[in-house]
Design an enzyme around this catalytic site. Structure first.
Site: not given
Ligand code: IVH
Length: 674
Positions: A113, A115, A117, A223, A312, A406, A409, A424, A429
């Site tokens: 199956e 695993k 996370d 499971y 793993k 920026c 602008c 900014c 802008c």
């Protein structure tokens, strides 16, 4: 350092990481590095048995439960799994198991199956009714998260024909696509983004307010079936999984049964090859022996079963050249650095850009344009630069400097106090306007089809719009000359924009991008005030008392509606005929009646006819006016309709007294019928 000191240091470090991961949902090192630390400690303890004490963290699963939730002692401990990291170790495990069972490993039947996370969860059902749910905690004592789990859409609230106490264990997770979407929202709300789907799932489940959990797209995959009372007739694990599926639980569709170690190992390779195509993030493969009698013979170690193992998989990392570091300007003016990379395939897709979060991160990682860098995908989804690879003899460019103006602008950038972000602050802008307008039209906001980043860019460049309010005066003749937009698509775009005027108030509040106001707060505000005008007139106190709003959001809304420019914009909206009223009915209640038709006949105390109907609808059900084969149950109140009752009798549909209505709403089931 002597071995005792070495072990003490490792334990210290592991304990810290355990806490960061399990209590704060914010790990500070990659899982692979954590595993390496635990392995190092175990190896040390194996070669110095005097160091291998009962209480060493190497025997402990997870971390102690936090104090926010009440503790729950598991009826049976929730164990962990032992890990292997390659084919040889996997085969060695199967040989060991086969040997102690006195069979050949090629004869054993395995279930292979994914695993997942996520985070482990145990759900207790008593006589088929969801009664309590708990996280794993330290394996012995977990946290009571019952109310939150009731709000996970795919967790059944009742199990048909289940007797006694039944515990269903599995993993709470966020699908990768949902994780991306959730982080996008977090970003929009100026809230912290989650590092990966696992942390996002943990953070969503462990909320004090169940309404927040309800607003997150969590799923549960089961499971393990633990029958606490009586002896079942199951002889194989796959039969228990089939039972879970019959009850309505999600089980891993990719799980297969394999005969013999060779086939089992080959199947584990299939998972390695296809891991990135799965809808959830996996960090390995779980192999379990199918025969339950053989499992009992093998038994457990103090922390894990001997009949199962996790192979793993390391996170996939690649190296590539960092071409440059650039910055982007978001809707709120936040300026974010990102890496421009030589394209490289990582975890199943080509990556040519990766976020660098903020200038402190760039500094901490000390990555510079021209460097060779390690790239991976956080949570299998988000590309990130891990670090630079040292290349002895190559001259590096000087450290990258965050721009002072920026890029869109040219106005000076501002970093407030010791905040890590830079902004900014120019209100006009063009980069901010672009991002705001794209957000205004996006799916969770006004959902204007055909108004994506490219189109908005054109509208701004052509000077056709300067503010979101300008969108509503656009005419077909304004648009049909734009490149790539003929008469037909110009007409559909104008229709889509005009159609958005009917959107409910909560969607408009999201679209406006008021700081901290996301879909949940927007809905609560719209439900409480009904019109935009009422919001403008509300006092700070009136705003703060709305459920799910609180002082921070209230202050932000208060300030927003009072701003002169925002007032003028709202007036234009009203003149253009935007609805500016009412919220759509989207429930944050548990979907106890999902897809169930509940017919109500006669009067139910405490409810009007419409009220009873709405109570069913907000819990995911429907409330049709007639009884049919598909009716889940009929609620019989005062002075019921004779035809409904006789039809229910005819079709053997359960009829329940009105006194059970609130139980039905809360649990999706009842204890007595008429
Ligand atoms: S079985 C006693 N199956 O991985 C056996 N666990 O590292 C209990 N996990 O605590 C676990 N997918 O949270 C099992 N298909 C799967 C799994 C799985 C993910 C998690 C689970 C467990 C942890 C161990």
């Amino acid at each position: 350092m002597n071995p005792a000191e070495h072990a003490a240091r490792l334990r210290d470090e592991i304990t810290r990481h355990n806490e960061a991961y399990h209590v704060f949902d914010a790990p500070t090192i990659p899982d692979g590095d954590y595993d390496a630390l635990v392995r190092e400690l175990r190896a040390l303890e194996a070669s110095h048995p005097e160091l291998n004490t009962e209480d060493s963290v190497s025997h402990v699963v997870g971390a102690p439960a936090s104090t926010v939730f009440s503790p729950v002692t598991h009826a049976e401990p929730m164990l962990s799994l032992d890990n292997v990291f390659d084919h040889d170790e996997l085969r060695a495990w199967s040989e060991r198991a086969a040997k102690s069972l006195g069979v050949a490993s090629e004869e054993l039947v395995f279930v292979v199956e994914p695993k997942i996370d996520g985070l482990a969860l145990s759900i207790l059902y008593v006589d088929g009714v969801l009664t309590r749910a708990a996280t794993r905690g330290d394996g012995r004592v977990g946290e009571d998260v019952t109310e939150n789990v009731r709000r996970i859409a795919n967790v059944p609230s009742t199990l048909k024909a289940a007797k006694g106490r039944v515990e269903v264990r599995g993993e709470v997770f966020l699908a990768k696509s949902d994780f991306v979407e959730m982080n996008r929202r977090q970003r929009e709300l100026d809230l912290k983004e989650y590092a990966n789907p696992r942390n996002a799932a943990a953070g969503s489940l462990r909320q004090k307010d169940p309404a927040i959990t309800a607003s997150r797209p969590l799923s549960f995959l089961s499971y393990q079936l633990v029958e606490l009372d009586g002896v079942s007739s199951f002889t194989r694990y796959v039969e228990t999984i089939a039972q879970l599926a019959t009850w309505g639980f999600l089980t891993a569709p990719e799980a297969t049964t394999e005969i013999g170690a060779t086939a089992m190992i080959a199947r584990s390779d299939w998972f390695e090859e296809h891991r990135h195509e799965l809808r959830y993030q996996i960090d390995g493969i779980v192999v379990k022996i199918d025969d339950l009698a053989l499992r009992s013979q093998l038994g457990f170690t103090s922390r894990a079963p001997r009949w199962a193992i996790a192979r793993k998989l390391p996170p996939e990392e690649r190296t590539t050249r960092l071409k440059d570091i650039e910055v982007s300007v978001g809707r709120t003016g936040r300026v974010t650095p990102f890496a421009v990379l030589e394209p490289v395939v990582v975890a199943g897709s080509t990556v040519s850009m990766a976020t660098l979060h903020n200038q402190d991160q760039v500094k901490a990682k000390d990555v510079r344009p021209g460097d060779l860098v390690i790239v991976r995908k956080a949570g299998d989804v988000i590309p990130e630069v891990v670090s630079a690879v040292s290349e002895p003899g190559r001259r590096r460019k000087p450290a990258w400097k965050f721009p002072t103006t920026c890029p869109a602008c040219g106005s000076a950038l501002v970093r407030v106090g010791d905040e890590s972000d830079t902004y900014c602050v120019n209100p006009i802008c063009p980069a901010q306007l672009l991002a705001q307008m794209v957000h205004f039209a996006s799916r969770g906001a006004l959902d204007i089809e055909g108004l994506g980043e490219q189109r908005v860019g054109q509208l701004l460049a052509e000077g056709l719009v300067r503010d979101v309010a300008d969108l509503f005066s656009l005419k077909v003749s304004d648009l049909s000359s734009l490149e790539g937009l003929g008469e037909l698509s110009a007409t559909s775009l104008v229709n889509a924009i005009q159609g958005a005027k009917a959107m409910p108030l909560n969607r408009l509040l999201v679209a406006l991008g008021i700081r901290h106001v996301g879909p949940v707060a927007a809905r609560e505000l719209a439900n409480a005030f009904h019109t935009y005008a009422a919001l403008e007139a509300a006092t700070l106190d009136e705003l703060s008392v709305v459920v799910g709003v609180g002082p921070v959001i209230a202050a932000s809304v208060y300030e927003y509606v009072r701003d002169e420019e925002n007032r003028l914009r709202a007036q234009r909206f009203a003149k253009d005929g935007l609805a500016l009223a009412e919220a759509e009915i989207v429930s944050t209640l548990a979907p106890t009646l999902a897809n169930r038709a509940v017919v109500v006949t006669g009067l139910v105390e405490g409810f009007t006819r419409e009220g009873a109907e709405e109570a069913i609808i907000v819990r995911g059900g429907t409330s049709p006016g007639t009884v049919s084969k598909k009716t889940y149950c009929v609620v019989v109140g005062d002075a019921p309709g004779a035809s409904k009752v006789s039809r229910a009798n005819e079709l053997a549909i359960p009829m329940i007294p009105a006194s059970e209505f609130s139980t039905l709403l809360a649990t999706g089931t009842w204890s007595t019928t008429l």
